[in-house]
Design an enzyme around this catalytic site. Structure first.
Site, mmCIF file in Angstrom:
data_model
loop_
_atom_site.group_PDB
_atom_site.id
_atom_site.type_symbol
_atom_site.label_atom_id
_atom_site.label_comp_id
_atom_site.label_asym_id
_atom_site.label_seq_id
_atom_site.Cartn_x
_atom_site.Cartn_y
_atom_site.Cartn_z
ATOM 1 N N CYS A 96 -19.310 -46.852 -28.354
ATOM 2 C CA CYS A 96 -20.214 -47.118 -27.233
ATOM 3 C C CYS A 96 -20.049 -48.520 -26.633
ATOM 4 O O CYS A 96 -19.061 -48.762 -25.949
ATOM 5 C CB CYS A 96 -21.642 -46.826 -27.646
ATOM 6 N N ARG A 129 -29.366 -42.841 -17.341
ATOM 7 C CA ARG A 129 -28.639 -43.030 -18.585
ATOM 8 C C ARG A 129 -28.226 -41.660 -19.107
ATOM 9 O O ARG A 129 -28.917 -40.664 -18.890
ATOM 10 C CB ARG A 129 -29.519 -43.725 -19.638
ATOM 11 N N HIS A 193 -22.506 -42.019 -31.298
ATOM 12 C CA HIS A 193 -23.251 -42.662 -32.386
ATOM 13 C C HIS A 193 -23.689 -41.554 -33.345
ATOM 14 O O HIS A 193 -23.356 -40.401 -33.182
ATOM 15 C CB HIS A 193 -24.537 -43.298 -31.847
HETATM 16 N N1 GLN Z 1 -25.105 -51.105 -23.282
HETATM 17 C C1 GLN Z 1 -24.205 -50.014 -23.086
HETATM 18 C C2 GLN Z 1 -24.719 -48.971 -22.116
HETATM 19 O O1 GLN Z 1 -25.895 -48.824 -21.941
HETATM 20 C C3 GLN Z 1 -23.872 -49.400 -24.430
HETATM 21 C C4 GLN Z 1 -25.047 -48.789 -25.101
HETATM 22 C C5 GLN Z 1 -24.735 -48.288 -26.473
HETATM 23 O O2 GLN Z 1 -23.963 -48.909 -27.208
HETATM 24 N N2 GLN Z 1 -25.389 -47.192 -26.871
HETATM 25 O O3 GLN Z 1 -23.926 -48.296 -21.515
#
Ligand code: GLN
Length: 247
Positions: A96, A129, A193
């Site tokens: 990520c 998101r 993850h």
């Molecule tokens: N900050 C990054 C995003 O929002 C990665 C987030 C994460 O590692 N889950 O895309």
């Protein structure tokens, strides 16, 4: 006693450890130990000046944009060394936020953060998101890769970069291409993850095998029984694909 050892560098665990990403290190440790391969795990912290000269596997997890900025600024100082590590076949697993850092840049609104430029990809941010469970078919794992994603970033692969796999549930790199993650030399980048490795033993063994091959010229990994790991993977996959799980 075994003569085989693998050195694992865990990069910035205090900053990049979303959704239990550090659990990936526990899995690497265990799966090596069960096979009599000695793991040497070294944590790299923000004030350290890391050397990758004798590292076999480097791992970097995910984090918030704020934490990512700190890590990126720090790692840019090691850009040349990291590039040599990657080009020499060093194994790098990046999840990520860590995955996004592999590319040339990460654009968040008006701000663009320079990336490490290790793999031909870049990331920008979109809305909403991309959040939820994910399943991916990948050539590096006999089982579908299952896990959880939560990212604002959309990652775009350059023309020659192979994705880690095909999204069969969830969003992946950008929610549109149907692709998830990247594979380049011995680099595995992914949004998954969960943490990634406990339910995806195939990915863990891919990482260990690549490192053994690079260091010792061959990797004859003893098969592990993996009943619990495979059952966890199967249950999750069926739940997603049979439609019991809705986003
Ligand atoms: N900050 C990054 C995003 O929002 C990665 C987030 C994460 O590692 N889950 O895309």
């Amino acid at each position: 006693m075994s003569a085989l050892t693998l050195k694992v560098a865990h990069l910035y665990p205090e900053l990049l450890n979303l959704y239990g990403d550090s659990g990936n290190i526990l899995v690497l440790n265990k799966r090596m130990g069960w096979r009599n391969i000695q793991p040497q795990v070294e944590e790299v912290h923000v004030d350290d000046t890391p050397s990758f000269a004798d590292v076999d596997i480097a791992f970097v997890g995910g984090g918030s944009d704020r934490e990512q900025r700190i890590v990126c600024e720090r790692l840019l100082r090691e850009k040349a060394e990291l590039r040599s590590f990657v080009e020499d076949g060093g194994v790098l697993l990046a999840v990520c936020g860590g995955y996004q850092l592999l590319g040339s840049s990460y654009t968040m609104g008006d701000e663009t953060v320079e990336g490490l430029g290790l793999v031909d990809l870049y990331t920008d941010r979109g809305t909403p998101r991309l959040i939820g469970n994910v399943a991916v078919e990948s050539r590096i794992s006999p089982q579908p890769i299952v896990g959880y994603e939560n990212h604002g970033g959309r990652t775009h692969l350059g023309p020659g970069v192979e994705p880690l796999g095909k999204v069969v549930f969830g969003h992946g790199n950008d929610g549109e291409s149907g692709e998830e993650g990247c594979l380049y030399k011995n680099v595995v980048g992914t949004y998954v993850h969960g943490p990634l490795l406990p339910k995806n033993p195939g990915v863990a063994d891919y990482v260990i095998s690549r490192a053994l091959e690079r260091k010792y010229g061959e990797a004859n990994l003893m098969r592990l029984e993996d009943h619990v790991e495979l059952e966890a993977n199967r249950v999750m996959y069926r739940r997603l694909i049979d439609g019991e799980e809705r986003e």
